[in-house]
Design an enzyme around this catalytic site. Structure first.
Site, PDB file in Angstrom:
ATOM      1  CG  HIS A 230       1.828 105.117 122.116  1.00 42.56           C
ATOM      2  ND1 HIS A 230       0.846 104.169 121.928  1.00 42.56           N
ATOM      3  CD2 HIS A 230       2.050 105.154 123.440  1.00 42.56           C
ATOM      4  CE1 HIS A 230       0.513 103.638 123.085  1.00 42.56           C
ATOM      5  NE2 HIS A 230       1.230 104.222 124.013  1.00 42.56           N
ATOM      6  CE1 TYR A 234      -1.733 104.158 127.214  1.00 43.96           C
ATOM      7  CE2 TYR A 234       0.464 104.840 126.568  1.00 43.96           C
ATOM      8  CZ  TYR A 234      -0.486 103.849 126.732  1.00 43.96           C
ATOM      9  OH  TYR A 234      -0.196 102.556 126.401  1.00 43.96           O
ATOM     10  CG  HIS A 381      -6.474  98.580 119.571  1.00 42.15           C
ATOM     11  ND1 HIS A 381      -6.416  98.159 120.889  1.00 42.15           N
ATOM     12  CD2 HIS A 381      -5.622  99.637 119.479  1.00 42.15           C
ATOM     13  CE1 HIS A 381      -5.561  98.927 121.546  1.00 42.15           C
ATOM     14  NE2 HIS A 381      -5.077  99.831 120.725  1.00 42.15           N
ATOM     15  CG  PHE A 382      -8.657 103.148 116.659  1.00 42.60           C
ATOM     16  CD1 PHE A 382      -9.805 103.825 116.332  1.00 42.60           C
ATOM     17  CD2 PHE A 382      -7.777 102.791 115.649  1.00 42.60           C
ATOM     18  CE1 PHE A 382     -10.094 104.118 115.015  1.00 42.60           C
ATOM     19  CE2 PHE A 382      -8.064 103.079 114.322  1.00 42.60           C
ATOM     20  CZ  PHE A 382      -9.223 103.743 114.004  1.00 42.60           C
ATOM     21  CG  HIS A 383     -14.026 102.352 116.726  1.00 45.11           C
ATOM     22  ND1 HIS A 383     -13.188 102.296 115.645  1.00 45.11           N
ATOM     23  CD2 HIS A 383     -14.844 103.421 116.527  1.00 45.11           C
ATOM     24  CE1 HIS A 383     -13.492 103.292 114.810  1.00 45.11           C
ATOM     25  NE2 HIS A 383     -14.487 103.986 115.318  1.00 45.11           N
ATOM     26  NE  ARG A 444      -6.162 102.032 110.214  1.00 41.60           N
ATOM     27  CZ  ARG A 444      -5.464 102.727 111.119  1.00 41.60           C
ATOM     28  NH1 ARG A 444      -4.302 102.279 111.572  1.00 41.60           N
ATOM     29  NH2 ARG A 444      -5.927 103.857 111.606  1.00 41.60           N
ATOM     30  NE  ARG A 445      -6.321 105.752 108.539  1.00 43.65           N
ATOM     31  CZ  ARG A 445      -5.252 106.326 109.054  1.00 43.65           C
ATOM     32  NH1 ARG A 445      -4.070 106.073 108.561  1.00 43.65           N
ATOM     33  NH2 ARG A 445      -5.353 107.150 110.068  1.00 43.65           N
TER      34      ARG A 445
HETATM   35 FE1  HAS Z   1      -3.496 101.261 121.124  1.00 46.40          FE
HETATM   36  C1  HAS Z   1      -2.904 101.370 117.709  1.00 46.40           C
HETATM   37  C2  HAS Z   1      -0.900  99.088 121.534  1.00 46.40           C
HETATM   38  C3  HAS Z   1      -3.950 101.324 124.552  1.00 46.40           C
HETATM   39  C4  HAS Z   1      -5.651 103.919 120.771  1.00 46.40           C
HETATM   40  N1  HAS Z   1      -4.169 102.416 119.551  1.00 46.40           N
HETATM   41  C5  HAS Z   1      -3.813 102.278 118.222  1.00 46.40           C
HETATM   42  C6  HAS Z   1      -4.505 103.259 117.432  1.00 46.40           C
HETATM   43  C7  HAS Z   1      -5.257 104.009 118.313  1.00 46.40           C
HETATM   44  C8  HAS Z   1      -5.043 103.459 119.631  1.00 46.40           C
HETATM   45  C9  HAS Z   1      -6.138 105.193 117.969  1.00 46.40           C
HETATM   46  O1  HAS Z   1       1.532  98.158 119.902  1.00 46.40           O
HETATM   47  C10 HAS Z   1      -4.439 103.406 115.907  1.00 46.40           C
HETATM   48  C11 HAS Z   1      -3.525 104.476 115.433  1.00 46.40           C
HETATM   49  C12 HAS Z   1      -3.551 104.536 113.932  1.00 46.40           C
HETATM   50  O2  HAS Z   1      -4.442 105.205 113.385  1.00 46.40           O
HETATM   51  O3  HAS Z   1      -2.747 103.882 113.294  1.00 46.40           O
HETATM   52  N2  HAS Z   1      -2.619 100.335 122.735  1.00 46.40           N
HETATM   53  C13 HAS Z   1      -1.592  99.465 122.673  1.00 46.40           C
HETATM   54  C14 HAS Z   1      -1.275  98.983 124.020  1.00 46.40           C
HETATM   55  C15 HAS Z   1      -2.148  99.617 124.876  1.00 46.40           C
HETATM   56  C16 HAS Z   1      -2.978 100.480 124.056  1.00 46.40           C
HETATM   57  C17 HAS Z   1      -0.230  97.999 124.408  1.00 46.40           C
HETATM   58  N3  HAS Z   1      -4.605 102.387 122.411  1.00 46.40           N
HETATM   59  C18 HAS Z   1      -4.625 102.260 123.777  1.00 46.40           C
HETATM   60  C19 HAS Z   1      -5.496 103.260 124.338  1.00 46.40           C
HETATM   61  C20 HAS Z   1      -5.973 103.996 123.265  1.00 46.40           C
HETATM   62  C21 HAS Z   1      -5.406 103.430 122.070  1.00 46.40           C
HETATM   63  C22 HAS Z   1      -5.758 103.436 125.809  1.00 46.40           C
HETATM   64  C23 HAS Z   1      -6.887 105.156 123.234  1.00 46.40           C
HETATM   65  C24 HAS Z   1      -7.406 105.750 124.259  1.00 46.40           C
HETATM   66  N4  HAS Z   1      -2.190 100.379 119.870  1.00 46.40           N
HETATM   67  C25 HAS Z   1      -1.163  99.556 120.241  1.00 46.40           C
HETATM   68  C26 HAS Z   1      -0.340  99.228 119.066  1.00 46.40           C
HETATM   69  C27 HAS Z   1      -0.906  99.893 117.984  1.00 46.40           C
HETATM   70  C28 HAS Z   1      -2.069 100.601 118.518  1.00 46.40           C
HETATM   71  C29 HAS Z   1       0.844  98.394 118.999  1.00 46.40           C
HETATM   72  C30 HAS Z   1      -0.398  99.904 116.531  1.00 46.40           C
HETATM   73  C31 HAS Z   1      -1.054  98.897 115.730  1.00 46.40           C
HETATM   74  C32 HAS Z   1      -0.716  99.004 114.278  1.00 46.40           C
HETATM   75  O4  HAS Z   1      -0.115  98.057 113.751  1.00 46.40           O
HETATM   76  O5  HAS Z   1      -1.036 100.007 113.618  1.00 46.40           O
HETATM   77  C33 HAS Z   1      -2.150  99.491 126.402  1.00 46.40           C
HETATM   78  O6  HAS Z   1      -1.976 100.738 126.999  1.00 46.40           O
HETATM   79  C34 HAS Z   1      -3.381  98.845 126.933  1.00 46.40           C
HETATM   80  C35 HAS Z   1      -3.273  98.536 128.416  1.00 46.40           C
HETATM   81  C36 HAS Z   1      -4.621  98.401 129.062  1.00 46.40           C
HETATM   82  C37 HAS Z   1      -5.106  97.310 129.644  1.00 46.40           C
HETATM   83  C38 HAS Z   1      -6.509  97.304 130.202  1.00 46.40           C
HETATM   84  C39 HAS Z   1      -6.554  97.463 131.711  1.00 46.40           C
HETATM   85  C40 HAS Z   1      -7.991  97.568 132.127  1.00 46.40           C
HETATM   86  C41 HAS Z   1      -8.515  98.535 132.914  1.00 46.40           C
HETATM   87  C42 HAS Z   1     -10.006  98.542 133.123  1.00 46.40           C
HETATM   88  C43 HAS Z   1     -10.385  98.417 134.549  1.00 46.40           C
HETATM   89  C44 HAS Z   1     -11.745  97.776 134.655  1.00 46.40           C
HETATM   90  C45 HAS Z   1     -12.530  97.870 135.725  1.00 46.40           C
HETATM   91  C46 HAS Z   1     -13.859  97.220 135.736  1.00 46.40           C
HETATM   92  C47 HAS Z   1     -12.132  98.658 136.898  1.00 46.40           C
HETATM   93  C48 HAS Z   1      -4.343  96.062 129.709  1.00 46.40           C
HETATM   94  C49 HAS Z   1      -7.705  99.604 133.535  1.00 46.40           C
HETATM   95  C50 HAS Z   1     -13.751  95.755 135.511  1.00 46.40           C
HETATM   96  C51 HAS Z   1     -14.410  95.024 136.594  1.00 46.40           C
HETATM   97  C52 HAS Z   1     -14.369  93.672 136.723  1.00 46.40           C
HETATM   98  C53 HAS Z   1     -14.934  92.996 137.935  1.00 46.40           C
HETATM   99  C54 HAS Z   1     -13.731  92.821 135.662  1.00 46.40           C
HETATM  100 CU    CU Z   2       0.473 103.211 120.336  1.00 44.42          CU
END
Ligand code: HAS
Ligand code: CU
Length: 553
Positions: A230, A234, A381-383, A444-445
């Site tokens: 996990h 980050y 999600h991860f793409h 998947r996979r």
């Molecule tokens: Fe995830 C599975 C939960 C973030 C990557 N994640 C994966 C896998 C990968 C991955 C590769 O809880 C698959 C692993 C595998 O092969 O099995 N993930 C989360 C959560 C977050 C999260 C809660 N993941 C990421 C990030 C990744 C990534 C970042 C890669 C870089 N993920 C999971 C969970 C799984 C999971 C489960 C397991 C699922 C399963 O069953 O297998 C959080 O950190 C996300 C929080 C982020 C936000 C977005 C905030 C937005 C921002 C953008 C700012 C925009 C601006 C412009 C400034 C809430 C900061 C906008 C302007 C306007 C005016 C609108």
């Molecule tokens: Cu994770």
């Protein structure tokens, strides 16, 4: 932007630190090339095109997925980060990093590890996906090679820490410059978090693959893997955040909204990245639900530093949009420099991450995870996260960093802009289709054309996976071609490197504790011990190394 002459630029390019960064970036981009080729073939397979398996290249769909995952999320990211963060740290102080010799040693250790791992991977002796779950068993060289790459990343941390000491001795009462602080916190977080993977490799997978022990314990191996698996996301994300906080606001003509808030976000990542890997194991039997629930809550907690980032970065961009004549609550967004090839991909990445982050919260929602786990929803999600937010940001960074390293202007700005739009639209098509297919139960996979349980409701959406994959491939080729032409044929001098954004609210407005690392490291270790201690202690005490290895390919 001021420009420098070609001769000045070439003189700078001989700077040894630049060569070190360039070496890391070269490896990262070669990996990305392999990643996009395999990705194209996999996308087309889903769209109904026969997978071109051959004994000379990719021997099966699963061979391809393994190569794709390792090259993209392990090699492209890690080598990019280990080139980019030291570069940023040095400019942030500003101070040359200590011991270029250590820097090169690190690079060679990582490269040697990569080559060692690549031999079985390319040779179809490590078709175990990038998560290498036991009891799938790869050739020993794969595990030892990847371990060496991780050891290399620790040496990067060491070099940054030693440089920080030198800087601190000269600046006892000054706050650490924010970019250098962010680089240091990112590497510290990763070094702590990678202990799980190191333990899995050293105590389980390496002795097993060498034949020193006869079996392994799959649940213990998976748990150690996700302790690192996990936080590694980050480790990919935070360097992109460095650019969103420190460079993009300035490139957009604005200021960073708050320095103390940015420090707080990074420190929260240090505390909260590691103690929540169990959200990848919600469906694993043998781990108590109480600990899974506890870590699910911590997963919601690590959402907050990203929310802080959202607020801080949007406020910073708004200052840029307004400085460029933007008005209104939202209309300023249109005034951002959308025609800047470095900024555009990063805006695209931010927009994608809004969707990807929310998807992450859905995954993390304990029982909802049962709906999406092991389906293509996760691939969607991860793409949108590592494949879009992170990769588009790294591409945006490359559009100024590679010209700087080569001393030559970017070959084509228009090609870069087209490339960014193609990646954005391609990823939108690709990931929307995969999210929806996942909700319709598609695993998947899986080489889906061969699945005996193929469902008719998947059929209409599958071609879109191929369309998205093709757009991404074309975009990736344009990106790599543009960089190649930049370093070989471009004759214009490179523009100056973007400066760091100045904060509206400087570091001194925050408490001193936001500039410390050691107390936070201690809390981070305590958090891991609380979240994982009881589960790991029980799994280790009851470990039985009796699962035989499988080679199912
Ligand atoms: Fe995830 C599975 C939960 C973030 C990557 N994640 C994966 C896998 C990968 C991955 C590769 O809880 C698959 C692993 C595998 O092969 O099995 N993930 C989360 C959560 C977050 C999260 C809660 N993941 C990421 C990030 C990744 C990534 C970042 C890669 C870089 N993920 C999971 C969970 C799984 C999971 C489960 C397991 C699922 C399963 O069953 O297998 C959080 O950190 C996300 C929080 C982020 C936000 C977005 C905030 C937005 C921002 C953008 C700012 C925009 C601006 C412009 C400034 C809430 C900061 C906008 C302007 C306007 C005016 C609108
Ligand atoms: Cu994770």
């Amino acid at each position: 932007m001021t420009t420098v002459t070609l001769s000045e630029a070439e003189a700078r390019a001989s700077d040894p630190e630049k060569r070190l960064t360039a070496a890391h970036l070269l490896v990262a981009h070669v990996a990305l090339l392999g990643g996009i080729v395999t990705g194209l073939l996999q996308g087309l397979e889903h769209a109904g095109v026969d997978f071109p398996a051959t004994p000379y290249f990719l021997q099966s769909y699963y061979h391809s997925v393994s190569v794709h995952g390792v090259l993209n999320v392990l090699v492209w990211t890690t080598f990019f980060i280990c080139g980019f963060l030291p570069f940023i740290a040095a400019r942030g102080y500003p101070l040359p990093l200590v011991s270029p010799g250590l820097g090169w040693l690190t690079f060679w250790v990582m490269l040697a590890g990569l080559i060692l791992a690549a031999i079985p991977l390319v040779g179809n002796a490590a078709t175990v996906m990038f998560t290498f779950y036991a009891p799938l068993k790869a050739n020993w060289a794969f595990y030892i090679g990847l371990t060496l790459v991780v050891v290399g990343t620790w040496l990067v941390t060491l070099r940054l820490a030693l440089t920080h000491q030198v800087w601190r001795r000269q600046h006892a009462d000054t706050r650490t410059p924010l970019p250098s602080f962010m680089a240091l916190v990112t590497m510290a977080m990763w070094t702590l978090a990678s202990i799980g993977l190191a333990a899995e490799m050293l105590f389980l997978l390496i002795p097993w693959s060498l034949g020193l022990v006869q079996g392994t314990d799959p649940l213990l191996a998976r748990t150690l893997f996700w302790l690192t698996g996990h936080p590694i996301v980050y480790f990919w994300l935070l360097p992109a955040y460095v650019s969103w906080y420190m460079l993009v606001p300035r490139q957009a003509g604005g200021k960073l909204f708050s320095d103390p808030m940015a420090r707080a976000a990074f420190l929260l990542f240090l505390l909260l990245s590691a103690p929540l890997g169990l959200h990848h194991q919600v469906t694993d039997p043998g781990i108590h639900e109480g600990w899974k629930l506890f870590q699910a809550f911590l997963t919601f907690a690590v959402f907050f530093p990203s929310l802080l980032t959202f607020f801080n970065v949007v406020a910073s961009l708004e200052s840029g949009g307004r400085a460029r004549g933007g008005t209104g609550w939202v209309a300023w967004f249109g005034r951002l420099p959308w025609a800047d090839p470095s900024v555009l991909p990063q805006i695209h990445g931010m927009l994608m991450f809004c969707a990807g982050g929310i998807g992450g919260l859905i995954n993390a929602s304990y029982n909802v995870n049962l709906v999406v786990h092991n389906t293509t929803y996760i691939v969607g999600h991860f793409h949108t996260t590592v494949g879009a937010a992170v990769t588009l940001t790294y591409m945006g960074i490359s559009y100024w960093l590679v010209p700087h390293l080569a001393g030559r202007a970017l070959w084509s700005r228009r090609m870069a802009l087209a490339q960014s739009w193609l990646w954005f639209v391609g990823m939108l098509v690709f990931s929307v289709a995969l999210h929806e297919l996942g909700l319709r139960g598609m695993p998947r996979r899986t080489m889906i054309s061969q699945a005996a349980y193929f469902q008719p409701e998947w059929k209409a959406l599958l071609p879109w996976v191929g369309v998205g994959g093709t757009l991404l491939f074309v975009s990736g080729v344009l990106y790599l071609l543009n960089l190649l032409l930049t370093v070989t044929l471009s004759r214009q001098p490179a523009p100056a490197v973007p400066d760091f954004a100045q904060p509206m609210s400087p570091a001194e407005e925050g408490p001193d504790i936001l500039d410390r690392l050691r107390p936070w490291m201690i809390v981070a270790v305590v958090m891991v011990v609380i979240a994982y201690g009881p589960t790991l202690a029980r799994l280790v005490a009851s470990a039985s190394l009796n699962a035989p290895g499988f080679r199912v390919w």
